[in-house]
Design an enzyme around this catalytic site. Structure first.
Site, PDB file in Angstrom:
ATOM      1  N   ARG A 172      -8.633  46.109  27.977  1.00 19.53           N
ATOM      2  CA  ARG A 172      -9.180  47.053  27.002  1.00 19.53           C
ATOM      3  C   ARG A 172      -8.847  48.476  27.457  1.00 19.53           C
ATOM      4  O   ARG A 172      -8.761  48.744  28.643  1.00 19.53           O
ATOM      5  CB  ARG A 172     -10.700  46.890  26.877  1.00 19.53           C
TER       6      ARG A 172
ATOM      7  N   TYR B 199      -3.381  43.141  23.379  1.00 19.16           N
ATOM      8  CA  TYR B 199      -4.336  42.518  24.303  1.00 19.16           C
ATOM      9  C   TYR B 199      -5.654  42.177  23.596  1.00 19.16           C
ATOM     10  O   TYR B 199      -6.207  43.012  22.859  1.00 19.16           O
ATOM     11  CB  TYR B 199      -4.614  43.441  25.520  1.00 19.16           C
TER      12      TYR B 199
ATOM     13  N   GLY C  71      -9.052  42.045  23.869  1.00 19.36           N
ATOM     14  CA  GLY C  71     -10.220  42.894  23.638  1.00 19.36           C
ATOM     15  C   GLY C  71      -9.945  44.058  22.690  1.00 19.36           C
ATOM     16  O   GLY C  71     -10.862  44.601  22.070  1.00 19.36           O
TER      17      GLY C  71
ATOM     18  N   LYS D 199     -15.173  42.614  20.427  1.00 16.96           N
ATOM     19  CA  LYS D 199     -15.910  43.833  20.805  1.00 16.96           C
ATOM     20  C   LYS D 199     -16.037  44.812  19.638  1.00 16.96           C
ATOM     21  O   LYS D 199     -17.080  45.439  19.464  1.00 16.96           O
ATOM     22  CB  LYS D 199     -15.206  44.518  21.969  1.00 16.96           C
TER      23      LYS D 199
ATOM     24  N   HIS E 235     -24.431  42.788  24.236  1.00 14.01           N
ATOM     25  CA  HIS E 235     -23.378  42.210  25.079  1.00 14.01           C
ATOM     26  C   HIS E 235     -24.040  41.244  26.065  1.00 14.01           C
ATOM     27  O   HIS E 235     -24.225  41.565  27.232  1.00 14.01           O
ATOM     28  CB  HIS E 235     -22.680  43.370  25.807  1.00 14.01           C
TER      29      HIS E 235
ATOM     30  N   SER F  46     -18.936  43.825  33.509  1.00 10.22           N
ATOM     31  CA  SER F  46     -17.789  42.944  33.782  1.00 10.22           C
ATOM     32  C   SER F  46     -17.771  42.555  35.256  1.00 10.22           C
ATOM     33  O   SER F  46     -18.245  43.302  36.103  1.00 10.22           O
ATOM     34  CB  SER F  46     -16.472  43.646  33.475  1.00 10.22           C
ATOM     35  N   ALA F  47     -17.208  41.388  35.503  1.00 11.23           N
ATOM     36  CA  ALA F  47     -16.991  40.891  36.867  1.00 11.23           C
ATOM     37  C   ALA F  47     -18.280  40.568  37.621  1.00 11.23           C
ATOM     38  O   ALA F  47     -18.321  40.607  38.838  1.00 11.23           O
ATOM     39  CB  ALA F  47     -16.144  41.872  37.677  1.00 11.23           C
ATOM     40  N   CYS F  48     -19.348  40.268  36.881  1.00  7.02           N
ATOM     41  CA  CYS F  48     -20.587  39.854  37.540  1.00  7.02           C
ATOM     42  C   CYS F  48     -20.916  38.393  37.221  1.00  7.02           C
ATOM     43  O   CYS F  48     -22.029  37.936  37.488  1.00  7.02           O
ATOM     44  CB  CYS F  48     -21.739  40.757  37.139  1.00  7.02           C
ATOM     45  N   GLY F  49     -19.987  37.663  36.607  1.00  4.37           N
ATOM     46  CA  GLY F  49     -20.163  36.220  36.436  1.00  4.37           C
ATOM     47  C   GLY F  49     -20.981  35.809  35.228  1.00  4.37           C
ATOM     48  O   GLY F  49     -21.745  34.843  35.286  1.00  4.37           O
ATOM     49  N   LYS F  50     -20.823  36.516  34.112  1.00  9.93           N
ATOM     50  CA  LYS F  50     -21.603  36.182  32.917  1.00  9.93           C
ATOM     51  C   LYS F  50     -21.256  34.789  32.381  1.00  9.93           C
ATOM     52  O   LYS F  50     -22.144  33.991  32.097  1.00  9.93           O
ATOM     53  CB  LYS F  50     -21.319  37.245  31.845  1.00  9.93           C
TER      54      LYS F  50
ATOM     55  N   ASN G 188     -19.867  32.378  34.007  1.00  6.93           N
ATOM     56  CA  ASN G 188     -20.297  31.365  34.982  1.00  6.93           C
ATOM     57  C   ASN G 188     -21.786  31.063  34.854  1.00  6.93           C
ATOM     58  O   ASN G 188     -22.209  29.906  34.912  1.00  6.93           O
ATOM     59  CB  ASN G 188     -20.021  31.833  36.415  1.00  6.93           C
TER      60      ASN G 188
ATOM     61  N   ASP H 220     -21.018  35.758  25.673  1.00  6.43           N
ATOM     62  CA  ASP H 220     -20.628  37.173  25.642  1.00  6.43           C
ATOM     63  C   ASP H 220     -21.444  38.035  24.683  1.00  6.43           C
ATOM     64  O   ASP H 220     -21.698  39.191  24.983  1.00  6.43           O
ATOM     65  CB  ASP H 220     -19.141  37.281  25.275  1.00  6.43           C
TER      66      ASP H 220
ATOM     67  N   ASN I  13      -6.767  40.229  35.039  1.00  5.51           N
ATOM     68  CA  ASN I  13      -7.541  40.109  33.792  1.00  5.51           C
ATOM     69  C   ASN I  13      -6.907  39.082  32.855  1.00  5.51           C
ATOM     70  O   ASN I  13      -7.069  39.156  31.643  1.00  5.51           O
ATOM     71  CB  ASN I  13      -7.615  41.484  33.103  1.00  5.51           C
TER      72      ASN I  13
ATOM     73  N   ARG J  42      -6.408  35.592  30.849  1.00  8.74           N
ATOM     74  CA  ARG J  42      -7.502  35.020  30.063  1.00  8.74           C
ATOM     75  C   ARG J  42      -7.228  33.614  29.565  1.00  8.74           C
ATOM     76  O   ARG J  42      -6.084  33.193  29.432  1.00  8.74           O
ATOM     77  CB  ARG J  42      -7.731  35.901  28.823  1.00  8.74           C
TER      78      ARG J  42
HETATM   79  C1  OXD Z   1     -15.399  42.195  28.410  1.00 12.09           C
HETATM   80  C2  OXD Z   1     -14.963  40.913  27.838  1.00 12.09           C
HETATM   81  O1  OXD Z   1     -14.552  43.011  28.786  1.00 12.09           O
HETATM   82  O2  OXD Z   1     -15.827  40.105  27.475  1.00 12.09           O
HETATM   83  O3  OXD Z   1     -16.608  42.415  28.475  1.00 12.09           O
HETATM   84  O4  OXD Z   1     -13.747  40.683  27.728  1.00 12.09           O
HETATM   85 MN    MN Z   2     -17.783  40.913  27.401  1.00 13.58          MN
END
Ligand code: OXD
Ligand code: MN
Length: 583
Positions: free
Chosen positions: A69, A197, A199, A206, A226, A248-252, A254, A275, A365, A367
């Site tokens: 993004r 891309y 996003g 988004k 979100h 981002s990158a906190c394991g949502k 998962n 998400d 990143n 996907r």
């Molecule tokens: C983000 C995504 O960037 O879900 O939050 O891709």
């Molecule tokens: Mn997201």
């Protein structure tokens, strides 16, 4: 077949602007999907993967300059700058239509324009919103068909209404100088140009589900957030539904698909969404959350049978892989997949790659796009048009010291304050500077379609209107010891914290009242079979006044960004927190 006059008139207008050679309406049929894939293979846009190992799966590479993004090129185009607020980029609507109109002019010459009608939400539900995305990218069409309920079903839902989101996307030359992602909340319109891309271009994600929908939600009295949505089933079969917002990158993803360890028997986590949550007040006075999407668009690197087996199982078929490693056998691989890398393969840029090369094979990143219905732990309620009743809202971030493993807010407004201060510490990989807190209120900073201050105000207002609101929690899986090692094992073990949260929601457990909120009594965290000691639990729950002094100073700096426009409720929460620490 489209019979909606407003849709037709708008598509005609966009075709006049972009001048495609032909127009194809997406009906969502299997035959059409197959023929689009074939066309993608012919042009080289897509590569077919091994159909025995990964049936129905395809591979795609984005341009090298187009892998994420682009927040600096994303604009909220409201009539006044003030409506977009201090945290969004703003462009006046006229200027945006003009500037992007020039780029779109004739941009689809020699190409096909695809018209994708899609739903956010389920067919027939009064809560569902309709979008039409116009694009010149087959990759976008195939992704939208996974991520949303798309095709004739959406036109049928729309009927002859003219209430639909008008989304225009064009890949153009994927030139950074000519890349813009513009949302026009008042016009229910999105224009995105110059990127391929996800996003930036899957406009249902988004751009509509969050930026435009948050604006609609404010006006219509609901919330677009979100957030993941999950149901925790306990050994007695009771299910507690929770939503969670994490940067981002906190394991949502998962957490949404968590598998409890064998040492914690009888529990199960059901995924409703990973998400986005749209939340409304139900007739029973509770807050209900539904997932408007139809698929998952997740980060591949780090996804393994250890971190997220359900995600791996979900993407085994009918999925799209973007920017990962592709092997000579036409299968896929990425860093952190938990299996041996291929000896020789092609990296995300299309270059020959070996594990010894020292380069990352998959773009960090990169996907997967996978149908939610294929998820082994998908909740049986995931397509319930009303959603699920939410007992807990969980905020979280990556904090090495300050925040304990879990705590609960005193009440709704205090919870909104905690959400407004959410943030994560940067890791070396991201900026070179370690430990700098990046505040990302409710994980919505890049996704709020209007002034963040009014967004906070909307949260406060919703709290007053919900007779039986969810309880609000904060979690932090990332506390470290003196050596910088994580104390909490994370992953599936996080179920133990979800369990404490669920027990708090049903008033089964008391907690310690502290200056920051309710913190668990150490003995109430079930550590049976966990392999960490009570001393570790004490450390995970400890509050250090000196750390909070620094935190409170930093919070002040963050709130200063909003000048004197912040809701007084939040200023009051801030002052009260300070007072409780005797500061
Ligand atoms: C983000 C995504 O960037 O879900 O939050 O891709
Ligand atoms: Mn997201």
């Amino acid at each position: 077949m489209n019979t909606n006059k407003a849709v037709q008139a708008w598509v005609d207008e966009m075709a006049k602007l972009t001048k495609p050679d032909r127009i194809e309406w997406i009906d969502g049929s299997k035959e059409q999907i197959e023929s689009l894939k074939k066309e993608g293979f012919r042009t080289g846009d897509l590569i077919e993967l091994d159909q025995e190992v990964l049936p129905g799966c395809v591979y795609h590479r984005t341009a090298v300059n187009d892998v994420a993004r682009v927040e600096h090129l994303t604009f909220i185009c409201t009539p006044t700058k003030e409506e977009a607020g201090p945290t969004n980029n703003w462009m006046a609507p006229d200027e945006a239509y003009n500037r992007l109109g020039k780029i779109f002019d004739g941009s689809m010459k020699g190409r096909t324009m695809y018209v994708i009608p899609y739903l956010l939400g389920t067919y027939g539900s009064p809560f569902t919103k309709v979008g039409i995305e116009i694009t010149d990218s087959i990759y976008v069409v195939l992704n939208m068909l996974i991520m949303t309920r798309a095709g004739d079903i959406a036109l049928k839902h729309l009927g002859d209404s003219d209430e639909f989101n008008k989304g225009l996307h064009g890949k153009e030359k994927r030139d950074l100088e000519r890349r813009y992602i513009c949302q026009f909340p008042q016009d229910n319109t999105i224009w995105s140009v110059g990127s391929g891309y996800g996003g930036n271009v899957l406009l249902g994600k988004k751009c509509f589900s969050l930026r435009v929908a948050s604006y609609m939600g404010r006006n219509e009295g609901w919330m677009a957030e979100h957030m993941l949505i999950l149901g925790l089933e306990d050994p007695k079969g009771n299910i507690t539904y929770m939503t969670g917002a994490f940067p981002s990158a906190c394991g949502k993803t998962n957490l949404a698909m968590l598998v409890p360890p064998d040492s914690f028997p009888g529990y199960k986590v059901w995924t409703v969404g990973d998400d986005i949550a749209w939340m409304r007040i139900g007739e029973d006075g509770r807050l209900w959350a539904m997932n408007p999407e139809f698929g998952f668009f997740g980060v591949a690197p780090g996804t393994s049978m250890k971190s997220n087996p359900n995600a791996l199982l979900t993407m085994k078929s009918n999925s799209i892989y973007t920017n990962v490693v592709i092997t000579p056998e036409k299968t896929v691989w990425w860093e952190g997949m938990g299996v041996e890398p291929p000896k020789k393969a092609w990296d995300w840029k299309g270059n020959e790659w070996t594990p010894e090369s020292g380069e990352k094979g998959a773009q960090p990143n990169s996907r997967f796009t996978a149908p939610a219905s294929q998820c082994p732990c998908i909740s049986k309620e995931w397509e319930n048009p009303k959603g699920v009743p939410i007992s807990a809202i969980i905020f979280g971030g990556r904090r090495a010291k300050v925040a304990p493993l879990v705590y609960q807010s005193f009440d709704w407004n205090h919870g909104v304050f905690i959400g407004s201060m959410m943030g994560s510490e940067t890791t070396a990989a991201a900026t070179g500077q370690v430990g700098v807190v990046r505040r990302d209120p409710m994980a919505m900073l890049p996704f709020c379609g209007y002034n963040m201050v009014d967004y906070f105000r909307h949260w406060i207002k919703m709290g007053k209107k919900i007779p039986n609101p969810p309880k609000i929690f904060n979690v932090n899986w990332f506390r470290t010891d003196e050596q910088g090692k994580f104390i909490w094992p994370g992953y599936g073990e996080n179920v133990r914290i979800l369990d404490w949260i669920a027990r708090r929601c049903s008033n089964q457990v008391v907690a310690n009242e502290t200056p920051i909120g309710y913190v668990p009594k150490p003995e109430d965290i079930d550590i049976k079979g966990l392999g960490i000691s009570m001393k570790d639990i004490d450390r995970l729950l400890e509050l250090k006044k000196e750390d909070w002094e620094v935190e409170i100073e930093d919070q002040k700096k963050f709130y200063e960004k909003f000048g004197d426009t912040l809701p007084e409720e939040l200023n009051r929460e801030y002052t009260n927190l300070k007072k409780r620490f005797g500061l």
